[in-house]
Motif scaffolding. Structure first.
Motif, short mmCIF file in Angstrom:
data_model
loop_
_atom_site.label_atom_id
_atom_site.label_comp_id
_atom_site.label_asym_id
_atom_site.label_seq_id
_atom_site.Cartn_x
_atom_site.Cartn_y
_atom_site.Cartn_z
N LYS A 1 44.17 26.28 28.29
CA LYS A 1 43.42 27.53 28.30
C LYS A 1 44.35 28.73 28.17
O LYS A 1 43.96 29.78 27.62
CB LYS A 1 42.59 27.65 29.59
CG LYS A 1 41.68 28.87 29.62
CD LYS A 1 40.79 28.86 30.86
CE LYS A 1 39.87 30.08 30.87
NZ LYS A 1 40.64 31.33 31.06
N ALA A 2 45.58 28.60 28.66
CA ALA A 2 46.54 29.71 28.57
C ALA A 2 46.78 30.11 27.11
O ALA A 2 47.01 31.29 26.81
CB ALA A 2 47.86 29.33 29.24
N VAL A 3 46.74 29.14 26.21
CA VAL A 3 46.93 29.43 24.78
C VAL A 3 45.75 30.25 24.27
O VAL A 3 45.93 31.26 23.56
CB VAL A 3 47.07 28.13 23.98
CG1 VAL A 3 47.16 28.43 22.49
CG2 VAL A 3 48.31 27.36 24.43
N ILE A 4 44.55 29.83 24.61
CA ILE A 4 43.35 30.55 24.17
C ILE A 4 43.33 31.96 24.74
O ILE A 4 42.97 32.92 24.05
CB ILE A 4 42.09 29.77 24.57
CG1 ILE A 4 42.08 28.39 23.90
CG2 ILE A 4 40.82 30.55 24.21
CD1 ILE A 4 40.98 27.47 24.38
N ASP A 5 43.74 32.09 26.00
CA ASP A 5 43.76 33.41 26.64
C ASP A 5 44.71 34.36 25.89
O ASP A 5 44.45 35.57 25.83
CB ASP A 5 44.20 33.29 28.10
CG ASP A 5 43.16 32.62 28.97
OD1 ASP A 5 41.98 32.59 28.57
OD2 ASP A 5 43.53 32.12 30.05
N LYS A 6 45.78 33.82 25.31
CA LYS A 6 46.77 34.67 24.66
C LYS A 6 46.48 34.92 23.19
O LYS A 6 46.60 36.05 22.71
CB LYS A 6 48.17 34.06 24.80
CG LYS A 6 49.27 34.97 24.25
CD LYS A 6 50.66 34.49 24.63
CE LYS A 6 51.73 35.46 24.13
NZ LYS A 6 53.10 35.03 24.55
N ILE A 7 46.08 33.88 22.44
CA ILE A 7 45.94 34.06 20.99
C ILE A 7 44.49 33.97 20.52
O ILE A 7 44.20 34.16 19.33
CB ILE A 7 46.80 33.05 20.20
CG1 ILE A 7 46.25 31.62 20.33
CG2 ILE A 7 48.25 33.11 20.66
CD1 ILE A 7 46.97 30.62 19.41
N GLY A 8 43.56 33.69 21.42
CA GLY A 8 42.15 33.65 21.06
C GLY A 8 41.72 32.32 20.47
O GLY A 8 42.37 31.28 20.68
N ALA B 1 53.90 32.13 19.20
CA ALA B 1 53.61 32.90 20.41
C ALA B 1 54.35 32.35 21.62
O ALA B 1 54.19 32.89 22.73
CB ALA B 1 52.11 32.93 20.67
N GLY B 2 55.14 31.29 21.42
CA GLY B 2 55.96 30.78 22.51
C GLY B 2 55.48 29.51 23.17
O GLY B 2 56.08 29.04 24.14
N PHE B 3 54.40 28.91 22.64
CA PHE B 3 53.89 27.67 23.22
C PHE B 3 54.47 26.48 22.46
O PHE B 3 54.37 26.41 21.23
CB PHE B 3 52.36 27.64 23.14
CG PHE B 3 51.70 28.72 23.94
CD1 PHE B 3 51.52 28.58 25.31
CD2 PHE B 3 51.25 29.89 23.33
CE1 PHE B 3 50.91 29.59 26.05
CE2 PHE B 3 50.65 30.90 24.05
CZ PHE B 3 50.48 30.75 25.43
N PRO B 4 55.07 25.51 23.17
CA PRO B 4 55.60 24.32 22.47
C PRO B 4 54.48 23.56 21.78
O PRO B 4 53.35 23.50 22.28
CB PRO B 4 56.21 23.49 23.61
CG PRO B 4 56.36 24.42 24.77
CD PRO B 4 55.27 25.45 24.62
N VAL B 5 54.79 22.98 20.63
CA VAL B 5 53.81 22.18 19.88
C VAL B 5 54.42 20.81 19.63
O VAL B 5 55.46 20.69 18.97
CB VAL B 5 53.45 22.87 18.54
CG1 VAL B 5 52.48 22.00 17.75
CG2 VAL B 5 52.84 24.25 18.78
N THR C 1 52.03 24.10 29.26
CA THR C 1 51.79 25.16 28.27
C THR C 1 51.85 24.63 26.84
O THR C 1 51.71 25.42 25.90
CB THR C 1 52.83 26.29 28.42
OG1 THR C 1 54.14 25.78 28.12
CG2 THR C 1 52.81 26.88 29.82
N ALA C 2 52.04 23.33 26.68
CA ALA C 2 52.23 22.76 25.35
C ALA C 2 50.90 22.47 24.66
O ALA C 2 49.91 22.07 25.29
CB ALA C 2 53.05 21.49 25.42
#
Length: 279
Positions: free
Chosen positions: A169-176, A199-203, A110-111
């Motif tokens: 893709k999970a990031v795009i699905d959530k924040i566009g 939004a909760g995704f590690p960077v 998810t990072a």
């Protein structure tokens, strides 16, 4: 499947070297999408004849970085991408760059991941991520804090540039997608990764994945080499202006905690007004 999205406008020689470095990757589990935004230097013919494996999306010359990247991402998603990587054309990737990014992504699915950047002329690290303190609008450069023997593994950062940026893709699905309406060129990458983090995704900056850049070829560097009143105006208000006041305002309103916003804005405006002449 990883899709690498590269927006380009002219500078075919950079695009060629970048794509050749991707051909040399030890891990070939990726496809490449080049968004050619109206180049007039033969980029289209070069891509067709020298790189037939590359998917090409064509623009009309008005996309700039953000809309160009978004156009490439949309095409990649249509083709089944599960991970997206944005890449600038004025860089060269190390042979194990993709392998290192995929390995880190597999372990941290998810990072959002960036890479360690080296000066192509010297081979020395020049960017390894930073931590922004919104309270004081001060940045800590990780390269200044880490010892050379620590230049490995993943390091958490506040945001990342779009040069070698892996996005699940999970990031795009959530924040566009990237904010092409408010941030058409500069700051869109820092904004996107900051929004993802909130939004909760590690960077993380992945120090095991390395790419080489041409620091003297950045738009901001070239503008400041030839200072003028027109250049100053472009710096503060132009779409490609590195100190664009409107872009900074949008970034601040979206990402700065409200208690720190007044000082963050005032400090940022002052830095931009005088910074053009100081660097």
């Amino acid at each position: 499947m990883l899709y690498i999205v590269i927006p380009v406008f002219n500078r075919a020689h950079f695009t060629r070297e970048c794509l050749l470095s991707l051909r040399k990757q030890t891990d070939q589990r990726f496809r490449t999408v080049v968004v050619d935004d109206g180049s007039t230097d033969g980029t289209d013919k070069m891509l067709a004849t020298e790189f037939p494996e590359v998917e090409v999306v064509t623009g009309d010359g008005n996309l700039f970085w953000t809309a160009g990247v978004n156009a490439g991402i949309r095409r990649a998603l249509d083709l089944g991408a599960t991970r997206i990587m944005t890449l600038n054309n004025d860089l060269v990737t190390d042979p194990d760059f993709v392998a290192q990014m995929l390995a880190a992504s597999d372990q941290n699915p998810t990072a959002v991941l960036g890479a360690l950047e080296l000066d192509i002329a010297t081979g020395k690290p020049i960017y390894g991520g930073e931590i922004l303190d919104f309270r004081t609008n001060t940045r800590r450069d990780l390269l200044d804090e880490l010892k050379p023997e620590q230049y490995q593994g993943l390091h958490p950062v506040t945001y990342l540039p779009g040069r070698g940026l892996l996005i699940p893709k999970a990031v795009i699905d959530k924040i566009g997608l990237f904010d092409e309406k408010r941030l058409p060129h500069y700051l869109a990458d820092f904004d996107y990764t900051s929004v993802a983090r909130r939004a909760g995704f590690p960077v993380y900056c992945n120090y095991d994945a390395r790419l080489s850049t041409y620091p003297d070829e950045s738009g901001q560097t070239l503008t400041r080499k030839h200072r003028s009143l027109k250049g100053y105006f472009q710096h503060l208000f132009g779409i490609r202006g590195g100190g664009n006041m409107v872009n900074f305002t949008h970034f601040a309103l979206k990402n700065c905690p409200k208690p720190y916003l007044p000082y963050f804005l005032l400090n940022g405006y002052a830095r931009r007004v005088v910074g053009y002449f100081l660097h």
